[in-house]
Design a protein around this motif. Sequence first.
Motif, PDB file in Angstrom:
ATOM      1  N   SER A 197       0.831  -1.206   0.000  1.00 39.46           N
ATOM      2  CA  SER A 197       0.000   0.000   0.000  1.00 39.46           C
ATOM      3  C   SER A 197       0.865   1.255   0.000  1.00 39.46           C
ATOM      4  N   PRO A 198       0.346   2.361  -0.527  1.00 35.12           N
ATOM      5  CA  PRO A 198       1.093   3.618  -0.470  1.00 35.12           C
ATOM      6  C   PRO A 198       1.355   4.066   0.961  1.00 35.12           C
ATOM      7  N   ARG A 199       0.474   3.701   1.878  1.00 37.97           N
ATOM      8  CA  ARG A 199       0.692   4.075   3.275  1.00 37.97           C
ATOM      9  C   ARG A 199       1.912   3.364   3.851  1.00 37.97           C
ATOM     10  N   GLN A 200       2.087   2.101   3.481  1.00 39.48           N
ATOM     11  CA  GLN A 200       3.267   1.374   3.950  1.00 39.48           C
ATOM     12  C   GLN A 200       4.542   2.063   3.476  1.00 39.48           C
ATOM     13  N   ILE A 201       4.544   2.439   2.199  1.00 34.69           N
ATOM     14  CA  ILE A 201       5.719   3.108   1.652  1.00 34.69           C
ATOM     15  C   ILE A 201       5.934   4.441   2.354  1.00 34.69           C
ATOM     16  N   TYR A 202       4.871   5.208   2.514  1.00 31.47           N
ATOM     17  CA  TYR A 202       4.984   6.533   3.132  1.00 31.47           C
ATOM     18  C   TYR A 202       5.574   6.442   4.536  1.00 31.47           C
ATOM     19  N   TRP A 203       5.075   5.517   5.339  1.00 28.47           N
ATOM     20  CA  TRP A 203       5.543   5.458   6.719  1.00 28.47           C
ATOM     21  C   TRP A 203       6.954   4.894   6.828  1.00 28.47           C
ATOM     22  N   GLN A 204       7.354   4.069   5.887  1.00 31.50           N
ATOM     23  CA  GLN A 204       8.746   3.620   5.876  1.00 31.50           C
ATOM     24  C   GLN A 204       9.677   4.767   5.519  1.00 31.50           C
ATOM     25  N   VAL A 205       9.229   5.629   4.606  1.00 28.69           N
ATOM     26  CA  VAL A 205      10.016   6.809   4.275  1.00 28.69           C
ATOM     27  C   VAL A 205      10.128   7.729   5.491  1.00 28.69           C
ATOM     28  N   GLN A 206       9.011   7.879   6.215  1.00 32.99           N
ATOM     29  CA  GLN A 206       9.045   8.702   7.424  1.00 32.99           C
ATOM     30  C   GLN A 206      10.015   8.116   8.446  1.00 32.99           C
ATOM     31  N   GLN A 207      10.033   6.801   8.545  1.00 36.19           N
ATOM     32  CA  GLN A 207      10.958   6.137   9.468  1.00 36.19           C
ATOM     33  C   GLN A 207      12.403   6.404   9.061  1.00 36.19           C
ATOM     34  N   TYR A 208      12.650   6.328   7.774  1.00 29.66           N
ATOM     35  CA  TYR A 208      14.006   6.593   7.275  1.00 29.66           C
ATOM     36  C   TYR A 208      14.417   8.038   7.563  1.00 29.66           C
ATOM     37  N   GLU A 209      13.515   8.983   7.280  1.00 30.22           N
ATOM     38  CA  GLU A 209      13.849  10.393   7.483  1.00 30.22           C
ATOM     39  C   GLU A 209      14.062  10.714   8.960  1.00 30.22           C
ATOM     40  N   LYS A 210      13.325  10.047   9.818  1.00 31.85           N
ATOM     41  CA  LYS A 210      13.499  10.260  11.253  1.00 31.85           C
ATOM     42  C   LYS A 210      14.882   9.824  11.707  1.00 31.85           C
ATOM     43  N   ILE A 246      10.041  10.250  -3.607  1.00 28.78           N
ATOM     44  CA  ILE A 246       9.101   9.160  -3.344  1.00 28.78           C
ATOM     45  C   ILE A 246       7.771   9.696  -2.830  1.00 28.78           C
ATOM     46  N   VAL A 247       7.838  10.569  -1.825  1.00 31.23           N
ATOM     47  CA  VAL A 247       6.609  11.127  -1.248  1.00 31.23           C
ATOM     48  C   VAL A 247       5.858  11.950  -2.290  1.00 31.23           C
ATOM     49  N   LEU A 248       6.599  12.708  -3.083  1.00 27.23           N
ATOM     50  CA  LEU A 248       5.960  13.518  -4.116  1.00 27.23           C
ATOM     51  C   LEU A 248       5.215  12.643  -5.120  1.00 27.23           C
ATOM     52  N   GLU A 249       5.830  11.530  -5.519  1.00 28.46           N
ATOM     53  CA  GLU A 249       5.173  10.626  -6.470  1.00 28.46           C
ATOM     54  C   GLU A 249       3.932   9.980  -5.857  1.00 28.46           C
ATOM     55  N   LEU A 250       3.978   9.692  -4.569  1.00 30.03           N
ATOM     56  CA  LEU A 250       2.784   9.162  -3.892  1.00 30.03           C
ATOM     57  C   LEU A 250       1.658  10.187  -3.900  1.00 30.03           C
ATOM     58  N   PHE A 251       2.025  11.458  -3.672  1.00 28.73           N
ATOM     59  CA  PHE A 251       1.021  12.523  -3.712  1.00 28.73           C
ATOM     60  C   PHE A 251       0.416  12.650  -5.106  1.00 28.73           C
ATOM     61  N   TRP A 252       1.286  12.620  -6.140  1.00 31.33           N
ATOM     62  CA  TRP A 252       0.787  12.720  -7.521  1.00 31.33           C
ATOM     63  C   TRP A 252      -0.111  11.529  -7.854  1.00 31.33           C
ATOM     64  N   ARG A 253       0.254  10.359  -7.350  1.00 33.67           N
ATOM     65  CA  ARG A 253      -0.559   9.163  -7.593  1.00 33.67           C
ATOM     66  C   ARG A 253      -1.975   9.379  -7.068  1.00 33.67           C
ATOM     67  N   ASP A 254      -2.083   9.860  -5.835  1.00 37.18           N
ATOM     68  CA  ASP A 254      -3.404  10.114  -5.259  1.00 37.18           C
ATOM     69  C   ASP A 254      -4.121  11.247  -5.985  1.00 37.18           C
ATOM     70  N   TYR A 255      -3.355  12.276  -6.361  1.00 37.30           N
ATOM     71  CA  TYR A 255      -3.956  13.419  -7.037  1.00 37.30           C
ATOM     72  C   TYR A 255      -4.630  13.002  -8.338  1.00 37.30           C
ATOM     73  N   TYR A 256      -3.941  12.191  -9.144  1.00 34.57           N
ATOM     74  CA  TYR A 256      -4.523  11.760 -10.415  1.00 34.57           C
ATOM     75  C   TYR A 256      -5.725  10.847 -10.196  1.00 34.57           C
ATOM     76  N   ARG A 257      -5.706  10.081  -9.139  1.00 41.18           N
ATOM     77  CA  ARG A 257      -6.878   9.251  -8.844  1.00 41.18           C
ATOM     78  C   ARG A 257      -8.090  10.119  -8.517  1.00 41.18           C
ATOM     79  N   PHE A 258      -7.871  11.186  -7.765  1.00 43.39           N
ATOM     80  CA  PHE A 258      -8.972  12.119  -7.478  1.00 43.39           C
ATOM     81  C   PHE A 258      -9.433  12.830  -8.751  1.00 43.39           C
ATOM     82  N   MET A 259      -8.491  13.186  -9.616  1.00 44.34           N
ATOM     83  CA  MET A 259      -8.849  13.856 -10.869  1.00 44.34           C
ATOM     84  C   MET A 259      -9.671  12.929 -11.764  1.00 44.34           C
ATOM     85  N   ALA A 271      -4.768   5.823 -13.687  1.00 42.54           N
ATOM     86  CA  ALA A 271      -4.859   7.257 -13.412  1.00 42.54           C
ATOM     87  C   ALA A 271      -3.505   7.945 -13.593  1.00 42.54           C
ATOM     88  N   THR A 272      -2.451   7.333 -13.096  1.00 39.56           N
ATOM     89  CA  THR A 272      -1.124   7.937 -13.203  1.00 39.56           C
ATOM     90  C   THR A 272      -0.672   8.015 -14.651  1.00 39.56           C
TER      91      THR A 272
END
Length: 266
Positions: A42-55, A66-79, A171-172
């Motif tokens: 899931s994108p959430r799994q990826i996001y929180w692993q990135v947060q763990q790395y950045e911490k 990575i985070v930006l691409e996740l945001f774009w992925r969701d954005y296009y799905r909403f569009m 969508a992407t």
Amino acid sequence: LNELNNFAKSENQDISLKSNPAALGIDFANTMSVWLSMGCISPRQIYWQVQQYEKAHGSNMLTHAIVLELFWRDYYRFMFKKHGDQFFQKEGFKGQAPAESHNQDELLAKWKTGQTGVPFVDAIMREINATGYTSIRTRYTAASFLVRDLQVNWTCGAAYFEEKLIDYSPATNWGNWASIAGVGNDPKENRNINVIKQAGEIDPKGQFVKTWVPELGAVTGKQIHTPFFMSDQELAVFNIQLGKDYPKLIIEPKWQKLSDKNVSIF
């Protein structure tokens, strides 16, 4: 999951990006984007692993990408929820399709098979055909070349990526193509990516081109990206004849020779 966990534990995610901008997001995309598109992670799994790395190690170009691409992925799905099947029409939701060439079928066929006479674009398409993958930045480059330089119906390119990419996401894929064609979500109207400048920035030593376009393997320096600017005598030094060993350029060149100076990607 192992790859995702290894990412979170590694301290060296930014090294390759500093030495090679072309690496932006490649390691992540190679290991994660396919599983993400299939719903295996899931994108959430990826996001929180990135947060763990950045911490643990701080943010860098890769974690931001990575985070930006996740945001774009969701954005296009909403569009897609908002505009529906308008994303599959060549007019998009702007109401006017880009200009198109009269010989689209011929140009599209050469683009698909990596026979355009632009080595960097040909390398990208041959990589896609062989592996089902290419980086995000090179996807944009190949797409822009088809739409802006060859003036081929952008939906044909989007459909081809849909057929070939192993990390295809509706969508992407269609959202990005519509954006590049200027009929979707893009704050820069009618932007035109200079494919030769892209080649010089992403592949300054020509290693990517040499991998996928071995016909030009002997050519040295940045001139490997613009063989159409080389004279017959210069090409003969490398035992290359355009039109025989490698295709001639299928359109009139609109670019300049590459220099060693830093250049904009657009």
